[in-house]
Design a protein around this motif. Structure first.
Motif, PDB file in Angstrom:
ATOM      1  N   TYR A 338       0.839  -1.199   0.023  1.00 53.04           N
ATOM      2  CA  TYR A 338      -0.118   0.016  -0.090  1.00 53.04           C
ATOM      3  C   TYR A 338       0.819   1.283   0.039  1.00 53.04           C
ATOM      4  CZ  TYR A 338      -4.586  -2.189   0.698  1.00 53.04           C
ATOM      5  OH  TYR A 338      -5.988  -2.955   0.370  1.00 53.04           O
ATOM      6  N   LYS A 341       2.395   2.180  -3.308  1.00 51.54           N
ATOM      7  CA  LYS A 341       1.535   2.831  -4.106  1.00 51.54           C
ATOM      8  C   LYS A 341       0.854   4.096  -3.489  1.00 51.54           C
ATOM      9  CE  LYS A 341       0.230  -1.202  -7.076  1.00 51.54           C
ATOM     10  NZ  LYS A 341      -1.032  -1.711  -7.785  1.00 51.54           N
ATOM     11  N   ASN A 343      -0.817   4.552  -1.220  1.00 56.43           N
ATOM     12  CA  ASN A 343      -2.382   4.223  -0.989  1.00 56.43           C
ATOM     13  C   ASN A 343      -2.563   4.167   0.751  1.00 56.43           C
ATOM     14  OD1 ASN A 343      -5.172   4.099  -1.043  1.00 56.43           O
ATOM     15  ND2 ASN A 343      -5.075   2.147  -2.201  1.00 56.43           N
ATOM     16  N   LYS A 345      -4.652   5.910   2.520  1.00 58.33           N
ATOM     17  CA  LYS A 345      -6.102   5.886   2.741  1.00 58.33           C
ATOM     18  C   LYS A 345      -6.909   4.531   2.552  1.00 58.33           C
ATOM     19  CE  LYS A 345      -6.457  10.287   3.140  1.00 58.33           C
ATOM     20  NZ  LYS A 345      -7.106  11.065   4.406  1.00 58.33           N
ATOM     21  N   GLY A 346      -6.095   3.530   1.625  1.00 61.43           N
ATOM     22  CA  GLY A 346      -6.490   2.223   1.377  1.00 61.43           C
ATOM     23  C   GLY A 346      -6.443   1.601   2.547  1.00 61.43           C
TER      24      GLY A 346
END
Length: 660
Positions: A338, A341, A343, A345-346
């Motif tokens: 994560y 990338k 990400n 928030k993911g």
């Protein structure tokens, strides 16, 4: 049921992906005993050759010579004369006179156990030679011991060559003797795929020869699957292993399905993943932890984060809320993917979705949120973990107290106590409360890094949170401040907490502050602390007075010592000792100070009290003090000015023996 796994396997030629192992006779070359590339060591000695047939010109040994050589071999092993033992063995075998079975195996075991490559080569050469010429003298335990020594020496090529020689010479040894050791050797060298060729040959022998003892167990089959799935990443090779397991009747377990799940997830073969789940139910594999963990790892490596999220949610649904407890390694791989990338928030969304499915009574450190936060900390991204929790709070999601703990521990370990304290304030403001053990650890970390303000802030938070047991952190702070020579902070801290009924403040606490001030020469601060102590009705004891006296003497304020004596004298006269241990130390301190100050009337009062209480007084020390300070003081001058002082001086000189 075991046959059911074979239906999806394609036809395939004999396994060809395994790296080549040196040929049988390569043991005659030093290179076969080279360590792995990371631990390459030169081997200078000549290879340990054992001829496979005697030279034409050699003569047979007489029975007497054979007996003598065997006796020499036996004695050499007993005395650990390795070279002599090897020489005797070579002479015997060169003439095809094999030593008795126990003696032969003792030699090989001895050579293997010495822990050096030179003698391990000798053992290897002996075993390969005997497999060809007289395998019946070899014992399974000897081969197992030798392979274990090869594992310890990290010599993979000869270990694999040894097992290949077994098969070539049809010297069939139970799989349990050598199989798992060989798996360990391959795995330790990062080349588990090297085990595959031998695995197939072993399985062929077990099936064709109908040798049950050659049948590998499920752990060995899983090692072959691991090589295909994780090293070679070959679907066809993996499915061939499954077919072999089916032929042998080896039931797959959760790890078997886990390795296949990893490979299929990596390759994006969702249909085969669905088939695996059906098969798992058929084989009664109810523990799907390894399966889901491997699916996640496969999706992570392929960069398919959507499938990572859906798999986490699916595993929670499949377990009816049961905790699957993914390992730290799995969570670390997820977190890294994560972050790579960008990400973050993911990860927040993943935790929130997982919380909807996790039972309310789940153990905190088994939750998805804890696993992700702890993984962030494990890979050195404590601040990222903190930002995830901030996002969760901003979205109104619940953040369990235990999820904060890994971050707090990381901050403490990194001596980032200010950040830890700030996080504690956030925890308190959110309505959560840390336990006393966590508070104590944070306070100790703050004091260790000399972050006193953070320690004070944490202690205030403990008091406001109505923590019942404050003793541990209180003592940590007081001790730390004393060791760091910060009496002014000790005084301020004590003044702040003195009225808290949960804290047992005693005279000894005030004494610590007074002693520290006096030792530092800060007499006014010591006096101020002394007055504050008395005002709050803490009774000074002998230690209090000793510290004050020593401080006053250091500052040459002898009149103040006289004031202390008047205070002590009043207490001793009023009701005995009143908490004061009027012993030799206190008597000595008063006498020395007041002799130096010239208060001889008070000196004689102390002497009188000491005599009354039968306390021994060494007059020599005070005689010396008088000579150093009042050598020129004349009784005649005092008679004119103060008759009473003159009498006290005379009394002191008589007592000290200064008039002789």
């Amino acid at each position: 049921m075991a046959r059911r796994v074979a239906w999806f396997l394609p036809d395939r030629a004999f396994f060809s992906s395994t790296p080549e192992i040196p040929t049988l006779y390569s043991f005659l070359q030093p290179s076969v005993f080279s360590l792995n590339k990371k631990q390459q060591q030169p081997i200078c000695e000549e290879p340990q050759k054992i001829p496979t047939c005697p030279p034409q010109h050699s003569l047979s040994l007489t029975p007497h010579q054979v007996s003598t050589l065997q006796t020499t071999l036996h004695k050499s092993l007993i005395t650990n004369n390795t070279d002599e033992a090897w020489k005797s063995f070579k002479t015997l075998t060169t003439h095809h006179a094999f030593p008795p079975k126990p003696l032969t195996n003792s030699l090989i075991t001895h050579l293997s156990s010495l822990g050096d490559i030179h003698n391990l080569k000798r053992a290897f050469a002996s075993v390969v030679f005997l497999m060809e010429k007289n395998p019946l003298v070899l014992q399974s335990e000897t081969l197992h011991s030798m392979l274990c020594s090869m594992r310890g020496a990290n010599t993979a090529p000869p270990a694999f060559a040894l097992v290949k020689s077994m098969f070539k010479n049809r010297f069939f040894v139970p799989f349990g003797v050598w199989g798992h050791v060989l798996v360990d050797i391959g795995r330790n060298n990062g080349n588990l795929a090297a085990f595959l060729g031998i695995f197939y040959e072993n399985c062929r022998v077990a099936l064709v020869e109908k040798l049950e003892f050659m049948k590998p167990d499920v752990a060995a089959c899983n090692a072959a699957l691991e090589a295909c799935c994780c090293e070679l990443e070959s679907v066809s090779d993996a499915e061939r292993v499954v077919g072999t397991m089916s032929d042998l009747g080896v039931r797959p377990d959760e790890y078997s399905f886990g390795f296949l799940g990893y490979l299929y997830a990596l390759k994006g073969l969702q249909g085969k993943i669905d088939e695996l789940e059906v098969l798992m139910g058929g084989f009664g594999c109810s523990n799907k932890k390894a399966f889901y963990s491997n699916l996640i790892r496969g999706y992570v490596k392929s960069g398919n984060l959507d499938c990572v999220e859906s798999t986490v949610v699916k595993c929670l649904n499949d377990g009816d809320g049961k905790d699957w407890s993914f390992g730290v390694e799995t969570f670390c791989e997820v977190v890294k993917a994560y972050f790579q990338k960008g990400n973050v928030k993911g990860l927040t969304n993943l935790i929130i979705e997982a919380q909807k499915l996790e039972p309310s009574d789940i153990v905190v450190d088994k939750s998805i949120g804890y696993g992700i936060v702890n993984a962030c900390v494990s890979v050195g991204l404590s601040d990222k973990a903190h930002s995830i929790l901030d996002d969760m709070n901003a979205l109104g999601a619940s953040v369990g107290l235990g999820v904060y703990v890994p971050i707090l521990k990381a901050y403490c370990k990194q001596n980032r106590t200010a950040e830890a304290t700030q996080l504690v304030m956030e925890i308190s403001n959110s309505g959560l409360q840390l336990d006393v053990e966590t508070y104590d650890a944070l306070v100790e970390a703050s004091m260790s890094s000399q972050d006193f303000q953070s320690a004070f802030a944490l202690f205030r938070d403990m008091r406001e949170a109505r923590i019942a047991d404050l003793k541990g952190s209180y003592l940590t702070i007081m001790t730390g401040l004393m060791e760091n020579h910060r009496p002014e902070l000790m005084a301020a801290f004590l003044d702040e907490v003195v009225e808290d009924p949960r804290i047992e403040v005693g005279t000894h606490d005030w004494n610590s502050i007074i002693h520290a001030f006096c030792k530092a020469g800060r007499i006014e601060d010591a006096r101020r602390t002394f007055r504050r102590m008395v005002f709050l009705q803490f009774e000074p004891n002998d230690q209090t007075y000793l510290s004050m006296i020593n401080g006053y003497v250091l500052a040459e304020k002898y009149f103040l010592v006289l004031m202390l004596w008047n205070d002590v004298k009043r207490k001793l006269s009023a009701d005995g000792h009143k908490g004061i241990k009027f012993d030799h130390n206190l008597v000595d301190a008063f006498l020395y100070a007041m002799v130096k100050g010239g208060f001889f009337d008070a000196v004689m009062q102390v002497v009188e009290k000491a005599n009354e209480m039968k306390i021994f007084v060494d007059k020599w020390r005070y005689k010396q003090a008088f000579m150093e300070t009042h050598k020129k003081l004349k009784v005649a001058k005092l008679r004119k000015r103060n008759f009473r002082k003159m009498e006290a001086l005379v009394a002191f000189k008589n007592w000290a023996g200064l008039n002789a």
